[in-house]
Design a protein around this motif. Structure first.
Motif, PDB file in Angstrom:
ATOM      1  N   TYR A  22       0.825  -1.201   0.000  1.00 45.72           N
ATOM      2  CA  TYR A  22       0.000   0.000   0.000  1.00 45.72           C
ATOM      3  C   TYR A  22       0.864   1.258   0.000  1.00 45.72           C
ATOM      4  O   TYR A  22       0.448   2.307  -0.501  1.00 45.72           O
ATOM      5  N   GLY A  23       2.058   1.167   0.565  1.00 50.63           N
ATOM      6  CA  GLY A  23       2.992   2.284   0.491  1.00 50.63           C
ATOM      7  C   GLY A  23       3.480   2.496  -0.930  1.00 50.63           C
ATOM      8  O   GLY A  23       3.625   3.637  -1.394  1.00 50.63           O
ATOM      9  N   ALA A  24       3.738   1.410  -1.642  1.00 50.02           N
ATOM     10  CA  ALA A  24       4.153   1.518  -3.044  1.00 50.02           C
ATOM     11  C   ALA A  24       3.046   2.141  -3.881  1.00 50.02           C
ATOM     12  O   ALA A  24       3.301   2.983  -4.763  1.00 50.02           O
ATOM     13  N   ALA A  25       1.795   1.754  -3.611  1.00 48.53           N
ATOM     14  CA  ALA A  25       0.666   2.345  -4.331  1.00 48.53           C
ATOM     15  C   ALA A  25       0.547   3.832  -4.018  1.00 48.53           C
ATOM     16  O   ALA A  25       0.288   4.654  -4.907  1.00 48.53           O
ATOM     17  N   ALA A  26       0.763   4.210  -2.759  1.00 51.12           N
ATOM     18  CA  ALA A  26       0.690   5.619  -2.366  1.00 51.12           C
ATOM     19  C   ALA A  26       1.767   6.440  -3.064  1.00 51.12           C
ATOM     20  O   ALA A  26       1.512   7.562  -3.532  1.00 51.12           O
ATOM     21  N   GLU A  27       2.967   5.905  -3.147  1.00 48.98           N
ATOM     22  CA  GLU A  27       4.046   6.627  -3.830  1.00 48.98           C
ATOM     23  C   GLU A  27       3.732   6.796  -5.317  1.00 48.98           C
ATOM     24  O   GLU A  27       4.058   7.834  -5.916  1.00 48.98           O
ATOM     25  N   ALA A  28       3.107   5.789  -5.918  1.00 48.79           N
ATOM     26  CA  ALA A  28       2.726   5.905  -7.329  1.00 48.79           C
ATOM     27  C   ALA A  28       1.706   7.029  -7.519  1.00 48.79           C
ATOM     28  O   ALA A  28       1.772   7.782  -8.503  1.00 48.79           O
ATOM     29  N   VAL A  29       0.789   7.170  -6.578  1.00 47.61           N
ATOM     30  CA  VAL A  29      -0.202   8.243  -6.650  1.00 47.61           C
ATOM     31  C   VAL A  29       0.472   9.601  -6.548  1.00 47.61           C
ATOM     32  O   VAL A  29       0.192  10.530  -7.328  1.00 47.61           O
ATOM     33  N   LEU A  30       1.380   9.750  -5.604  1.00 45.57           N
ATOM     34  CA  LEU A  30       2.047  11.034  -5.373  1.00 45.57           C
ATOM     35  C   LEU A  30       3.011  11.394  -6.503  1.00 45.57           C
ATOM     36  O   LEU A  30       3.395  12.556  -6.636  1.00 45.57           O
ATOM     37  N   ALA A  31       3.376  10.408  -7.303  1.00 48.53           N
ATOM     38  CA  ALA A  31       4.281  10.666  -8.426  1.00 48.53           C
ATOM     39  C   ALA A  31       3.538  11.064  -9.697  1.00 48.53           C
ATOM     40  O   ALA A  31       4.160  11.421 -10.706  1.00 48.53           O
ATOM     41  N   ARG A  32       2.214  11.036  -9.665  1.00 51.43           N
ATOM     42  CA  ARG A  32       1.428  11.396 -10.841  1.00 51.43           C
ATOM     43  C   ARG A  32       1.358  12.921 -10.997  1.00 51.43           C
ATOM     44  O   ARG A  32       1.244  13.644 -10.004  1.00 51.43           O
ATOM     45  N   PRO A  33       1.411  13.414 -12.217  1.00 52.27           N
ATOM     46  CA  PRO A  33       1.151  14.842 -12.404  1.00 52.27           C
ATOM     47  C   PRO A  33      -0.341  15.104 -12.174  1.00 52.27           C
ATOM     48  O   PRO A  33      -1.162  14.242 -12.527  1.00 52.27           O
ATOM     49  N   PRO A  34      -0.735  16.192 -11.553  1.00 56.38           N
ATOM     50  CA  PRO A  34       0.098  17.309 -11.111  1.00 56.38           C
ATOM     51  C   PRO A  34       0.553  17.191  -9.649  1.00 56.38           C
ATOM     52  O   PRO A  34       0.929  18.186  -9.046  1.00 56.38           O
ATOM     53  N   LEU A  35       0.514  15.984  -9.081  1.00 55.82           N
ATOM     54  CA  LEU A  35       0.916  15.811  -7.688  1.00 55.82           C
ATOM     55  C   LEU A  35       2.419  15.703  -7.531  1.00 55.82           C
ATOM     56  O   LEU A  35       2.966  16.003  -6.467  1.00 55.82           O
ATOM     57  N   ALA A  36       3.104  15.269  -8.571  1.00 62.99           N
ATOM     58  CA  ALA A  36       4.558  15.128  -8.512  1.00 62.99           C
ATOM     59  C   ALA A  36       5.211  16.484  -8.325  1.00 62.99           C
ATOM     60  O   ALA A  36       4.790  17.494  -8.912  1.00 62.99           O
ATOM     61  N   GLY A  37       6.224  16.533  -7.493  1.00 60.50           N
ATOM     62  CA  GLY A  37       6.978  17.773  -7.294  1.00 60.50           C
ATOM     63  C   GLY A  37       6.413  18.687  -6.232  1.00 60.50           C
ATOM     64  O   GLY A  37       7.047  19.696  -5.883  1.00 60.50           O
ATOM     65  N   VAL A  38       5.243  18.386  -5.699  1.00 57.20           N
ATOM     66  CA  VAL A  38       4.672  19.213  -4.623  1.00 57.20           C
ATOM     67  C   VAL A  38       5.479  18.984  -3.352  1.00 57.20           C
ATOM     68  O   VAL A  38       5.740  17.843  -2.966  1.00 57.20           O
ATOM     69  N   GLU A  39       5.874  20.060  -2.698  1.00 54.90           N
ATOM     70  CA  GLU A  39       6.644  19.922  -1.463  1.00 54.90           C
ATOM     71  C   GLU A  39       5.702  19.554  -0.324  1.00 54.90           C
ATOM     72  O   GLU A  39       4.777  20.287   0.005  1.00 54.90           O
ATOM     73  N   ARG A  40       5.943  18.405   0.247  1.00 57.87           N
ATOM     74  CA  ARG A  40       5.130  17.916   1.352  1.00 57.87           C
ATOM     75  C   ARG A  40       6.030  17.122   2.292  1.00 57.87           C
ATOM     76  O   ARG A  40       7.128  16.699   1.913  1.00 57.87           O
TER      77      ARG A  40
END
Length: 243
Positions: A138-156
């Motif tokens: 589920y962590g791998a799935a979460a990282e895949a979500v956060l890597a999608r544009p426009p979510l990628a590159g957002v500072e969090r």
């Protein structure tokens, strides 16, 4: 009869009387199941129902899938492995630790966002809890979500839990603003957003019977879990059926 022979006969009789008790203790040995953290609560209900139907007790040990995989590789005494992915059961089969023919899907998991709408993931500075992708699917799935544009590159600020259960706890205790976790961990009253299934690879949860354990009982429990009796439990906890 000489005293020595009478004593030997008495000891033999006592041993024979003890045999049923020994056999009963062997039969009463529980089925030991290693279960991925996301599936723990569902497995508890399933195990209780299985015990009522068959008399076989089910004892669970839960952690992240990768942690349980490493325990099994080092000889942990489990009979059945309920993983949150297909990769670790496949590896165990290749390594001769588990029975390849027993490997099967038992559920498909869904990822949800807690704490806000999907657009909240685009807000910089958010504390986002996810499971450690190295050990938790589920962590791998979460990282895949956060890597999608426009979510990628957002500072969090990412808070990585040792399991998806711990990631949920980060949010539940106020340590995280948002959390990407398993649908099965979230109550109906919680504010959640279901992550679109095509935003990450399918979370196909597979099980496999461990070689040298209680193979017959493990097969029976796995067949029950993948059958119609368990379907309402899985659906109630937000799992999709296997393809």
């Amino acid at each position: 009869m000489p005293r020595r022979k009478r004593l030997s006969a008495l000891l033999l009789a006592l041993c024979l009387l003890a045999l049923p008790a020994v056999a009963e203790s062997v039969l009463a040995e529980p089925l030991r199941v290693a279960v991925a953290a996301n599936f723990r609560a569902t497995a508890e209900r399933a195990g209780a129902a299985f015990e009522r139907e068959t008399g076989t007790a089910v004892v669970l040990s839960s952690a992240a899938t990768g942690m349980l995989y490493n325990q099994l590789r080092h000889g942990a005494p489990f009979d059945l492995f309920l993983a949150a992915d297909a990769e670790r059961p496949r590896r165990l089969a290749e390594e001769g630790i588990a029975i390849a023919a027993s490997r099967r899907c038992y559920a498909r998991g869904r990822l949800v966002l807690l704490g806000g709408p999907l657009a909240a993931l685009k807000t910089p500075g958010q504390r986002v809890a996810i499971a450690n992708a190295a050990v938790a699917p589920y962590g791998a799935a979460a990282e895949a979500v956060l890597a999608r544009p426009p979510l990628a590159g957002v500072e969090r600020r990412l808070l990585r839990g040792a399991s998806v259960q711990q990631a949920w706890q980060f949010h539940a205790t106020g340590g995280a603003d948002l959390a990407l976790v398993a649908r099965s961990l979230v109550g109906d009253a919680d504010r959640l957003e279901l992550i679109p299934a095509d935003w990450h690879a399918p979370i196909e949860q597979q099980a496999i019977v461990v070689a040298g354990g209680r193979e017959t009982e493990a097969d029976a429990f796995l067949a029950w879990l993948a059958g119609p009796a368990a379907r309402p439990l899985l659906e109630r906890d937000g799992y999709d059926p296997c393809p």
